[in-house]
Design an enzyme around this catalytic site. Structure first.
Site, PDB file in Angstrom:
ATOM      1  CG  HIS A 236       0.464   7.456   5.012  1.00 23.42           C
ATOM      2  ND1 HIS A 236       1.622   7.984   5.547  1.00 23.42           N
ATOM      3  CD2 HIS A 236       0.659   6.112   4.973  1.00 23.42           C
ATOM      4  CE1 HIS A 236       2.466   7.010   5.822  1.00 23.42           C
ATOM      5  NE2 HIS A 236       1.913   5.867   5.485  1.00 23.42           N
TER       6      HIS A 236
ATOM      7  CG  HIS B  42      -0.400   1.904   7.297  1.00 20.69           C
ATOM      8  ND1 HIS B  42       0.494   1.652   8.315  1.00 20.69           N
ATOM      9  CD2 HIS B  42       0.300   2.561   6.338  1.00 20.69           C
ATOM     10  CE1 HIS B  42       1.676   2.148   7.970  1.00 20.69           C
ATOM     11  NE2 HIS B  42       1.593   2.694   6.778  1.00 20.69           N
ATOM     12  CD  GLU B  43      -0.764   2.866   2.692  1.00 15.81           C
ATOM     13  OE1 GLU B  43      -0.375   4.051   2.564  1.00 15.81           O
ATOM     14  OE2 GLU B  43       0.016   1.937   2.962  1.00 15.81           O
TER      15      GLU B  43
ATOM     16  CB  CYS C 192       5.378   2.906   7.349  1.00 18.54           C
ATOM     17  SG  CYS C 192       4.818   4.291   6.356  1.00 18.54           S
ATOM     18  CG  LEU C 193       6.510   1.517   1.458  1.00 20.32           C
ATOM     19  CD1 LEU C 193       5.837   1.788   0.111  1.00 20.32           C
ATOM     20  CD2 LEU C 193       7.567   0.444   1.331  1.00 20.32           C
TER      21      LEU C 193
ATOM     22  N   GLY D 193       0.833  -1.193   0.000  1.00 18.86           N
ATOM     23  CA  GLY D 193       0.000   0.000   0.000  1.00 18.86           C
ATOM     24  C   GLY D 193       0.864   1.237   0.000  1.00 18.86           C
TER      25      GLY D 193
ATOM     26  CD  GLN E 111       3.346   6.160   2.261  1.00 18.43           C
ATOM     27  OE1 GLN E 111       2.377   5.563   1.820  1.00 18.43           O
ATOM     28  NE2 GLN E 111       4.357   5.543   2.843  1.00 18.43           N
TER      29      GLN E 111
END
Length: 169
Positions: free
Chosen positions: A149, A145-146, A103-104, A53, A58
């Site tokens: 963001h 989670h996304e 997380c990225l 995701g 991001q």
């Protein structure tokens, strides 16, 4: 492919970059440009190790856009396939589950985070049509989670206990 055809991949922003803390405005312009942006966001996610995701902020885009694809995950979930979501809103949640997240944008850490076990989410597709879906398990966790963001929230803000935040091996 010649040099002029080369696609430049945006970098994934890393914490503590302040752009990750901004609340994103809604997507209002639907059409081929939005589809191309989703395709680029999808490509960035797939190029990242373990990416299932990603949210537009991001990579520095301040828009309410997320891409999710849990089809290859071994974690249990109701899998809705590849999701390109604009302006997603969680309509209802059910249950609670504690699970490990990474997380990225916070690549060196993982932590236990409590999330809803299942949810109903509505969103706009690339054409601006409002859709709705149900999600459970890991996919529901990724959606939550996304969506965080898009509101400037990172998983490290939701850590249950500081001792549960551990350096990724």
């Amino acid at each position: 492919m010649n040099m002029s055809d080369e696609v430049i991949m945006p970098d994934i922003l890393k914490h503590p970059d302040e752009r990750l803390r901004q609340v994103c405005p809604d997507v209002t312009d639907f059409g081929s440009d939005l589809e191309a942006r989703f395709a680029q966001l999808d490509a960035v996610m797939r190029a990242a190790p373990g990416g299932v995701g990603i949210a537009a902020p991001q990579i520095g885009w301040q828009q309410r856009m997320i891409v999710i694809d849990c089809r290859e995950s071994l974690r249990p979930c109701k899998n809705n396939g590849l999701l390109w979501m604009s302006n997603p809103v969680i309509e209802s949640v059910e249950g609670k589950a504690l699970g490990r997240e990474g997380c990225l944008s916070v690549p060196d850490w993982v932590a236990m985070v409590e999330r809803a076990r299942s949810l109903q989410v509505s969103y706009d597709d690339v054409h601006g049509d409002r859709l709705s879906l149900e999600s459970t398990g890991f996919e529901a966790r990724v959606i939550q989670h996304e969506l965080d963001h898009l509101d400037g929230i990172l998983f490290i803000d939701r850590v249950v206990s500081a001792r549960d935040l551990v350096r990724r091996m």
